[in-house]
Design an enzyme around this catalytic site. Structure first.
Site, short mmCIF file in Angstrom:
data_model
loop_
_atom_site.label_atom_id
_atom_site.label_comp_id
_atom_site.label_asym_id
_atom_site.label_seq_id
_atom_site.Cartn_x
_atom_site.Cartn_y
_atom_site.Cartn_z
NE ARG A 1 18.20 15.98 -19.82
CZ ARG A 1 18.99 16.52 -20.77
NH1 ARG A 1 19.63 17.66 -20.53
NH2 ARG A 1 19.16 15.92 -21.92
CE LYS B 1 20.43 -1.77 -23.85
NZ LYS B 1 21.50 -0.75 -24.09
N PRO B 2 20.77 1.51 -20.19
CG PRO B 2 22.52 0.86 -18.77
CD PRO B 2 21.07 0.59 -19.07
CB ALA B 3 24.97 3.73 -23.97
CD GLU B 4 25.71 -0.22 -27.11
OE1 GLU B 4 25.95 0.26 -28.23
OE2 GLU B 4 24.59 -0.16 -26.58
CB SER C 1 21.19 8.65 -33.73
OG SER C 1 20.40 7.49 -33.95
N GLY D 1 15.70 7.43 -33.21
CA GLY D 1 14.50 8.05 -32.67
C GLY D 1 13.31 7.88 -33.59
CD GLU E 1 18.83 15.45 -26.23
OE1 GLU E 1 19.24 15.79 -27.38
OE2 GLU E 1 19.54 14.96 -25.36
CB CYS F 1 22.93 16.13 -28.45
SG CYS F 1 22.40 16.61 -26.80
CD GLU G 1 24.71 15.26 -33.37
OE1 GLU G 1 24.60 15.80 -32.26
OE2 GLU G 1 23.98 14.32 -33.76
CB SER H 1 22.78 21.91 -19.94
OG SER H 1 22.72 21.67 -21.32
#
Length: 513
Positions: free
Chosen positions: A190, A205-208, A262, A266, A283, A317, A416, A476
């Site tokens: 996206r 940089k993807p999440a670990e 989060s 952000g 986002e 989210c 959340e 979405s």
């Protein structure tokens, strides 16, 4: 930096369970998609330090691979490569960029099944749900391959006869894309689809927790012929993630940052980007209201709630976080919702082909969800279903839970949840529920079910969110403008508005004509 370290067959109780058998592992026919190196400037490489970290299948706790634990210096090397490539990529025509993205989409489509297996292995999603994410994620590359040729400027009537005024759009430059684990393909495509279509280059940089999907995307980008340095992926563990994020914010070669995660992180990125006045797309977290009015179709409302609340084990989210039900139908809705949960939510290893709900992503999230439930019970809420860890399935599994008599004192009302916990709140009328729904700092998505067209129009306008699902729990798509208001973020992703985050308007004034 503390908050930034967060960035990045038998029965039990009332639920059916599919017993874990052997680990899913990496049963991928196209072995070239399973990578153990990062991708920088068209080269597969490790961290300069030689360090690596393990990728864990959350369903069974087994390691399914390892990837480089890169640091800020590795990341800045990737930024430099992306900048060098940008100097050429920005000069390509819209048609050329469209062609490159379409070729990438084509190879993504050919490898849909393999990508789904990788997602399931590292995120725990049921295979059917993972396949749905792959189709969704691929659709962004297809969409932006088409939108690349529709980045238009504007000719303005000049107030002076000897001048002409033109606006054109130009790419902002190198973009750093920091993505979460809950949608490991879609959150990358996206962003990257829009960036590349606009003429930007990117460093992902993807999440670990879910780096293998990002590396599979890079392998397919390479296979499609995307030029070196245009799409780069750097991987890191939790220990190095904060400094990598900081280096992106401070590097003069990075023109913009797009982050999904989060609200707390952000805000830190927002602050760090201020020094360089960087373009920023955020986002962030949500606290989505899901409202059921007394005139709603209760069957459709129940199914909408199931879809919105329990997709990806509640770890989205835009998940319904607070379920408000008008008092006249509160008991009926609670009963039917409970029965639907019992019938439809099957816990188990996502790769078994039977499960409809997998594990939570890690131990920290499991502990958080358990604490939220215990807090609600302690403060007077009633557990209608579930309410505890499903230890007989696995360490990170939690029973789908339905809680009634929830009030504002409870964590589940204000935070959340990001887990399979549905909370019911009774309301008396439209005015009251709008006040309750909007009483939050978040404003990402909201949902409501009603058959009164006048009420539909009123509520849709008055809900303080960026996206509204009206008699619908899944909203979405690549064509939709995804994003929130208030502390849920800045900017929009997807749709033709998504490209605007990666371009700036340049004004050309022609004089003495």
């Amino acid at each position: 930096m503390g908050l930034m370290r967060q960035v990045l067959g038998e029965s039990f109780g009332l639920f059916r369970q599919v017993k874990l058998s052997r680990p899913l592992g990496m049963r991928v026919r196209n072995a070239s998609l399973v990578r153990s190196k990062a991708f920088v400037n068209g080269i597969w490489k490790g961290a300069a330090s030689g360090e690596e970290f393990a990728v864990i299948n959350p369903a069974d706790g087994e390691a399914i691979g390892s990837v480089p634990n890169m640091n800020e210096n590795d990341a800045l090397e990737a930024v430099g490569a992306a900048y060098d490539s940008f100097l050429q990529w920005q000069e390509t025509t819209a048609k050329e960029r469209s062609h490159h993205l379409r070729k990438w989409f084509d190879v993504l489509q050919k490898n849909q099944d393999e990508l789904a297996k990788i997602i399931t292995a590292e995120s725990g999603k049921p295979l059917k749900e993972a396949a749905g994410e792959v189709a969704y994620g691929n659709s962004f590359i297809e969409w932006f391959s088409e939108e690349a040729r529709r980045i238009h400027g504007e000719v303005i009537d000049s107030p002076i006869k000897s001048k002409e005024m033109i606006f054109i759009r130009r790419p902002i430059g190198v973009t750093a894309l920091i993505t979460p684990w809950n949608f490991p393909i879609a959150m990358i495509t996206r962003k990257a689809g829009a960036a590349l279509a606009a003429g930007c280059t990117c460093v992902v940089k993807p999440a670990e927790d879910t780096p293998l999907t990002a590396l599979a995307l890079a392998a397919l980008a390479e296979e499609s012929g995307l030029p070196a340095g245009v799409f780069n992926v750097v991987t890191s563990g939790r220990d190095n993630a904060p400094l990598i994020g900081k280096s992106f914010c401070e590097s003069p070669l990075v023109a913009g940052i797009s982050f999904t995660g989060s609200t707390e992180v952000g805000k830190l990125l927002y602050k760090m980007c201020a020094k360089g006045v960087k373009r920023l797309s955020l986002e962030l977290g949500g606290n989505a209201p899901f409202i059921v009015f007394k005139n709603a179709d209760i069957g459709k409302a129940v199914q909408g709630a199931i879809a919105s609340k329990f997709r990806n084990c509640g770890q989205t989210c835009v998940s319904a976080n607070r379920l408000f039900v008008e008092e006249e139908m509160y008991d009926e809705f609670a009963g039917k919702f409970k029965e639907a949960m019992k019938a439809q939510l099957i816990l188990g290893n996502g790769g078994d082909g039977v499960s409809t709900m997998g594990p939570l992503i890690n131990d920290a999230q499991t502990k958080k969800v358990d604490g939220i439930v215990q807090d609600a019970v302690k403060k007077g809420a009633r557990i209608l279903l579930g309410g505890k860890k499903a230890s007989s399935v696995g360490d990170r599994f939690f029973e789908p839970t339905l809680i009634a008599d929830v009030d504002p004192r409870m964590l589940c009302y204000n935070e959340e949840i990001f887990g399979p916990i549905a909370v019911l709140i009774k309301f008396k009328n439209e005015e009251e529920v709008l006040r309750l729904a909007n009483h939050t700092k978040r404003g990402l998505a909201g949902y409501f079910f009603s058959n009164d067209i006048a009420q539909i129009w009123r509520v849709a306008k008055k809900l303080e969110v960026g996206m509204v699902g009206i008699n619908e729990g899944i909203i979405s798509s690549a064509e939709a403008a995804f994003g929130g208001i208030k502390e849920s973020g800045l900017g929009r992703e997807g749709s033709h508005y998504g490209i605007e985050e990666f371009t700036y308007i340049k004004y050309l004034c022609f004089g003495n004509l």
